[in-house]
Enzyme design. Structure first.
Site, short mmCIF file in Angstrom:
data_model
loop_
_atom_site.label_atom_id
_atom_site.label_comp_id
_atom_site.label_asym_id
_atom_site.label_seq_id
_atom_site.Cartn_x
_atom_site.Cartn_y
_atom_site.Cartn_z
N SER A 113 0.86 -1.19 0.00
CA SER A 113 0.00 0.00 0.00
C SER A 113 0.89 1.24 0.00
CB SER A 113 -0.88 0.02 1.25
OG SER A 113 -1.51 1.30 1.38
N TYR B 55 -0.77 -0.34 10.47
CA TYR B 55 -1.11 -0.81 9.12
C TYR B 55 -0.01 -0.40 8.13
CZ TYR B 55 -3.55 -1.18 4.63
OH TYR B 55 -3.90 -1.48 3.33
P1 NAP Z 1 -11.40 -6.48 1.26
O1 NAP Z 1 -12.41 -6.32 0.18
O2 NAP Z 1 -11.82 -6.26 2.67
O3 NAP Z 1 -10.73 -7.91 1.10
C1 NAP Z 1 -9.91 -8.47 2.09
C2 NAP Z 1 -9.82 -9.95 1.84
O4 NAP Z 1 -9.01 -10.53 2.87
C3 NAP Z 1 -11.18 -10.63 1.91
O5 NAP Z 1 -11.25 -11.62 0.91
C4 NAP Z 1 -11.20 -11.28 3.28
O6 NAP Z 1 -12.00 -12.45 3.22
C5 NAP Z 1 -9.72 -11.63 3.44
N1 NAP Z 1 -9.37 -11.82 4.84
C6 NAP Z 1 -9.57 -10.95 5.87
N2 NAP Z 1 -9.16 -11.50 7.02
C7 NAP Z 1 -8.67 -12.74 6.70
C8 NAP Z 1 -8.11 -13.79 7.45
N3 NAP Z 1 -7.96 -13.69 8.79
N4 NAP Z 1 -7.73 -14.92 6.81
C9 NAP Z 1 -7.89 -15.05 5.47
N5 NAP Z 1 -8.40 -14.07 4.69
C10 NAP Z 1 -8.80 -12.93 5.31
O7 NAP Z 1 -10.18 -5.50 1.05
P2 NAP Z 1 -9.25 -5.16 -0.19
O8 NAP Z 1 -9.21 -3.69 -0.28
O9 NAP Z 1 -9.59 -5.95 -1.39
O10 NAP Z 1 -7.84 -5.60 0.39
C11 NAP Z 1 -6.96 -6.49 -0.26
C12 NAP Z 1 -5.53 -6.05 0.01
O11 NAP Z 1 -5.31 -4.77 -0.58
C13 NAP Z 1 -5.17 -5.90 1.48
O12 NAP Z 1 -3.88 -6.44 1.70
C14 NAP Z 1 -5.13 -4.39 1.67
O13 NAP Z 1 -4.28 -3.99 2.73
C15 NAP Z 1 -4.64 -3.94 0.32
N6 NAP Z 1 -4.92 -2.53 0.02
C16 NAP Z 1 -6.21 -2.09 -0.09
C17 NAP Z 1 -6.43 -0.73 -0.36
C18 NAP Z 1 -7.81 -0.18 -0.49
O14 NAP Z 1 -7.97 1.06 -0.48
N7 NAP Z 1 -8.84 -1.01 -0.64
C19 NAP Z 1 -5.35 0.15 -0.50
C20 NAP Z 1 -4.06 -0.34 -0.39
C21 NAP Z 1 -3.85 -1.68 -0.14
P3 NAP Z 1 -12.77 -13.16 4.44
O15 NAP Z 1 -13.42 -12.08 5.24
O16 NAP Z 1 -13.71 -14.07 3.73
O17 NAP Z 1 -11.71 -13.91 5.19
#
Ligand code: NAP
Length: 262
Positions: free
Chosen positions: A140, A153
């Site tokens: 990120s 984070y």
């Molecule tokens: P999201 O829609 O909340 O997806 C997160 C995923 O992680 C979900 O599939 C969730 O599935 C899974 N997860 C959460 N806790 C878990 C656990 N204990 N074990 C296994 N899986 C788990 O968020 P996203 O934005 O797509 O995030 C994906 C990645 O992108 C993350 O690493 C995040 O830090 C990064 N990121 C996001 C943003 C943003 O603005 N969205 C920006 C920078 C980086 P379950 O709940 O089914 O387990």
């Protein structure tokens, strides 16, 4: 015809991970989908099997739980068809360090740093032996920005960038491609549990645009892909400054400015 590698994606039940699943399925890859919510994984798998005609396995796991993490490690070690690992699962956090519980901190660090590190370590020997394979780590831009007020984070995401740079140096010469993808605000479900409302940020990137841009970087074999960075030279300058700093580290003696109290 060469067989495309199977892609194992963590956090595939929603957001960026689900979109990677869609895009890799559209490219004809078989998938292994990992997350906690089996029902959502099953629904996504069923849809993608129908749309893309690829075979998809669902491997439910809570990556903060040692037994579940070990099961995913074993799959990565033993399933020789898996040639791409997408380390995507992650949680965000709001509030300063004083607002965090010990359990919350442990979970955040376990999911955002321990899990991707252990999964990369599980698959790396097999990839290196084969002389091929790819590891995509989702970091990120918050990892550059202590100013954003998401200290722990951001620290986990700085870790992911360093991990990727180190893995690239170790594994690149053995034919293994490593990519760090650094999104900025992207419209997914991550913000709700972190106490933030993504709708309050109209300039967030759509998740499809983010993943498509990340895949352009993947196809170009970029080490660091920052889709929202509009001036590519900024990254080169930052990395160049880091290397110049290393050139001025001389460990035998303290620098002149520390040699007196004056
Ligand atoms: P999201 O829609 O909340 O997806 C997160 C995923 O992680 C979900 O599939 C969730 O599935 C899974 N997860 C959460 N806790 C878990 C656990 N204990 N074990 C296994 N899986 C788990 O968020 P996203 O934005 O797509 O995030 C994906 C990645 O992108 C993350 O690493 C995040 O830090 C990064 N990121 C996001 C943003 C943003 O603005 N969205 C920006 C920078 C980086 P379950 O709940 O089914 O387990």
């Amino acid at each position: 015809m060469t067989t495309l590698p199977t892609v194992l994606i963590t956090g595939a039940s929603s957001g960026i991970g689900a979109t990677y699943a869609e895009r890799f399925a559209q490219r004809g890859h078989k998938l292994v989908l990992v997350a906690r919510d089996k029902a959502r994984l099953d629904a996504l798998a069923e849809r993608l099997r129908a749309e893309a005609k690829v075979s998809i396995d669902v491997l439910p796991a809570d990556l903060t739980q040692p037994a579940d993490l070990a099961a995913v490690e074993a799959r990565l070690r033993d399933d020789a068809s898996i040639g791409i690992l997408v380390n995507n699962a992650g949680v965000a956090q709001s509030g300063g360090i004083a607002q965090q519980s010990a359990e919350g901190i442990a979970r955040l660090i376990a999911l955002n740093t321990t899990a991707p590190t252990r999964l990369a370590a599980a698959v790396a020997p097999r990839f290196a032996q084969a002389g091929t394979g790819a590891i995509i780590n989702i970091g990120s831009v918050v990892g550059f920005a202590p100013e954003f007020g998401m200290t722990i984070y951001g620290a986990t995401k700085a870790f992911v960038l360093f991990l990727s740079q180190g893995l690239n140096l170790e594994l690149g010469p053995k034919g293994v491609y490593v990519q760090a993808v650094l999104p900025a605000g992207t419209r997914t479900e991550i913000w709700g549990p972190a106490g933030l409302d993504a709708k309050a940020f109209p300039d967030f990137m759509e998740v499809g645009e983010l993943v498509d841009a990340a895949l352009v970087g993947f196809d170009r074999r970029e080490l660091v892909t920052i889709p929202p960075l509009h001036v590519a030279g900024r990254w080169d300058a930052l990395d160049g400054a880091r290397q110049a700093l290393l050139g001025d580290i001389r460990q035998a003696h303290a620098a002149e400015r520390y040699r007196s109290q004056a």
